[in-house]
Design an enzyme around this catalytic site. Structure first.
Site, PDB file in Angstrom:
ATOM      1  N   LYS A 252       0.785  -1.054  -0.223  1.00 13.29           N
ATOM      2  CA  LYS A 252      -0.405   0.024   0.027  1.00 13.29           C
ATOM      3  C   LYS A 252       0.933   0.867  -0.062  1.00 13.29           C
ATOM      4  O   LYS A 252       0.522   2.028  -0.845  1.00 13.29           O
ATOM      5  CB  LYS A 252      -0.571  -0.403   1.177  1.00 13.29           C
ATOM      6  CG  LYS A 252      -2.000  -1.327   0.887  1.00 13.29           C
ATOM      7  CD  LYS A 252      -3.082  -1.505   2.844  1.00 13.29           C
ATOM      8  CE  LYS A 252      -3.747  -2.605   2.024  1.00 13.29           C
ATOM      9  NZ  LYS A 252      -4.167  -2.940   3.407  1.00 13.29           N
TER      10      LYS A 252
ATOM     11  N   GLN B 169      -4.260  -1.928   9.953  1.00 15.13           N
ATOM     12  CA  GLN B 169      -4.232  -2.725   9.702  1.00 15.13           C
ATOM     13  C   GLN B 169      -5.101  -3.965  10.037  1.00 15.13           C
ATOM     14  O   GLN B 169      -4.260  -4.118  11.198  1.00 15.13           O
ATOM     15  CB  GLN B 169      -2.698  -3.207   8.673  1.00 15.13           C
ATOM     16  CG  GLN B 169      -2.437  -4.596   8.131  1.00 15.13           C
ATOM     17  CD  GLN B 169      -3.016  -4.056   6.419  1.00 15.13           C
ATOM     18  OE1 GLN B 169      -3.794  -3.656   6.692  1.00 15.13           O
ATOM     19  NE2 GLN B 169      -3.632  -5.361   6.660  1.00 15.13           N
TER      20      GLN B 169
ATOM     21  N   ASP C 292     -10.719   2.685   4.297  1.00 17.33           N
ATOM     22  CA  ASP C 292     -11.070   1.494   4.242  1.00 17.33           C
ATOM     23  C   ASP C 292     -12.440   1.188   4.054  1.00 17.33           C
ATOM     24  O   ASP C 292     -12.702  -0.449   3.864  1.00 17.33           O
ATOM     25  CB  ASP C 292     -10.652   0.905   5.803  1.00 17.33           C
ATOM     26  CG  ASP C 292      -9.015  -0.405   5.659  1.00 17.33           C
ATOM     27  OD1 ASP C 292      -8.814  -1.075   4.031  1.00 17.33           O
ATOM     28  OD2 ASP C 292      -8.624  -0.388   5.999  1.00 17.33           O
TER      29      ASP C 292
HETATM   30  N1  GUN Z   1      -6.630  -7.177   6.117  1.00 13.56           N
HETATM   31  C1  GUN Z   1      -6.874  -7.600   4.749  1.00 13.56           C
HETATM   32  N2  GUN Z   1      -7.429  -6.519   4.025  1.00 13.56           N
HETATM   33  C2  GUN Z   1      -7.216  -5.706   5.458  1.00 13.56           C
HETATM   34  C3  GUN Z   1      -7.887  -4.683   5.004  1.00 13.56           C
HETATM   35  O1  GUN Z   1      -8.231  -3.776   3.241  1.00 13.56           O
HETATM   36  N3  GUN Z   1      -7.908  -3.614   5.491  1.00 13.56           N
HETATM   37  C4  GUN Z   1      -7.387  -3.437   6.506  1.00 13.56           C
HETATM   38  N4  GUN Z   1      -6.789  -2.396   6.660  1.00 13.56           N
HETATM   39  N5  GUN Z   1      -6.792  -4.755   7.337  1.00 13.56           N
HETATM   40  C5  GUN Z   1      -6.574  -5.490   5.841  1.00 13.56           C
END
Ligand code: GUN
Length: 291
Positions: free
Chosen positions: A52, A96, A119
């Site tokens: 990311k 995350q 998110d």
């Molecule tokens: N863990 C797995 N997929 C995601 C996501 O799309 N966002 C976040 N913050 N954590 C994750």
């Protein structure tokens, strides 16, 4: 059979964002700033967050990563979120997941300002999406919608079968495909672990979204000739031929299912890259709406 190439589609979205950021710069406007919060050192989470941050760099966004040790008390995380909520330079906040066991994930998500919830996990974002109002949509379901749009796949009036009902994929993609939008306007059936005769339901599908997290769950005898199949699965299966000791396996038995499909996503290189493009798009939207 045609491939729904997520790498190519994601690159096209990133190329557009690059141009949009250059435009903001030339107008002397603020550039998007994504903040990621990572707690502990789970291998998969490290990989996702690194991807990311790298994607932000690629398109010219600012990004910041805050790390917390896995034993940090919850109040430290709340303090950081509070600070980021009130920082006008921050457009998007991403914590995350999964978080260590002593942290209540729901409370953490609820603490994020919905206007910075790139998110799309906050109940306000989810509620708006369900009502068909403009909102941040979670990266995976939004990425799937962007992929369908990129390849001009007709969805209106089609029967979409979603296999899996998780809060972050199955449930939201079932709502989005059902909404009165383009893509959208599908008749949607959601299957889950208690569904009887998933095979006969999948055989009626024009579009299958496989998001159940079980390697090769969707087999050729479950797929109608000409179906569109989108595979969200990324199970790690041991593979000695790979340097890292595993490979990513989708929820679809690709080798046998692909010949029956009009369109199908590969794993990797299908939905995965699209999730990052979707997150970037949300962050850009957050920035331009506020500035
Ligand atoms: N863990 C797995 N997929 C995601 C996501 O799309 N966002 C976040 N913050 N954590 C994750």
């Amino acid at each position: 059979m045609n491939l729904l190439d997520g790498k190519k589609a994601a690159q096209a979205i990133k190329d557009e964002l690059k141009i949009d950021v250059a435009q903001l710069v030339s107008e002397g406007k603020k550039i998007p700033h994504l903040v990621a919060v990572l707690m502990g050192n789970d291998g998969a989470s490290e990989t996702y967050v690194a991807a990311k941050v790298k994607a932000c760099d690629e398109v010219g966004f600012k990004s910041t990563l805050f790390r917390f040790t896995k034993n940090e008390p919850a109040n430290r995380l709340f303090e950081k979120i509070h600070e980021l909520n009130h920082d006008p330079d921050v457009d998007g906040i991403l914590v995350q997941l999964p978080l260590p066991g002593h942290i209540d994930e729901k409370q953490i998500i609820d603490a994020i300002d919905p206007d910075k919830d790139v998110d799309g996990f906050h109940p306000v974002s989810v509620g708006k999406m369900v009502q068909g109002l403009p909102s941040f949509v979670a990266a995976t379901p939004l990425g799937i919608m962007l992929l369908i749009k990129h390849y001009n796949i007709e969805t209106k009036g089609k029967h979409a079968v979603v296999v899996g009902r998780s809060n972050i994929v199955g449930r939201p993609i079932s709502i989005l495909l059902n909404n009165n939008t383009n893509p959208g306007n599908c008749t949607v059936t959601v299957c889950h672990s208690k569904t009887t005769d998933i095979q006969s339901i999948c055989l009626q599908a024009d579009i299958i979204i496989a998001a159940i997290g079980k390697a090769k769950f969707i087999t050729a005898d479950m797929v109608k000739e000409g179906a569109v199949v989108i595979d969200v699965g990324i199970t790690r299966v041991p593979d000695d031929s790979k340097k890292r000791g595993y490979r990513l396996q989708g929820d679809v038995d690709f080798e046998n299912v692909a010949p029956k499909c009009s369109w199908i996503t590969p794993v990797p290189g299908g939905v995965g890259p699209m999730t990052i493009a979707a997150l970037l798009q949300n962050t850009f939207q957050s920035c331009t709406e506020k500035n």
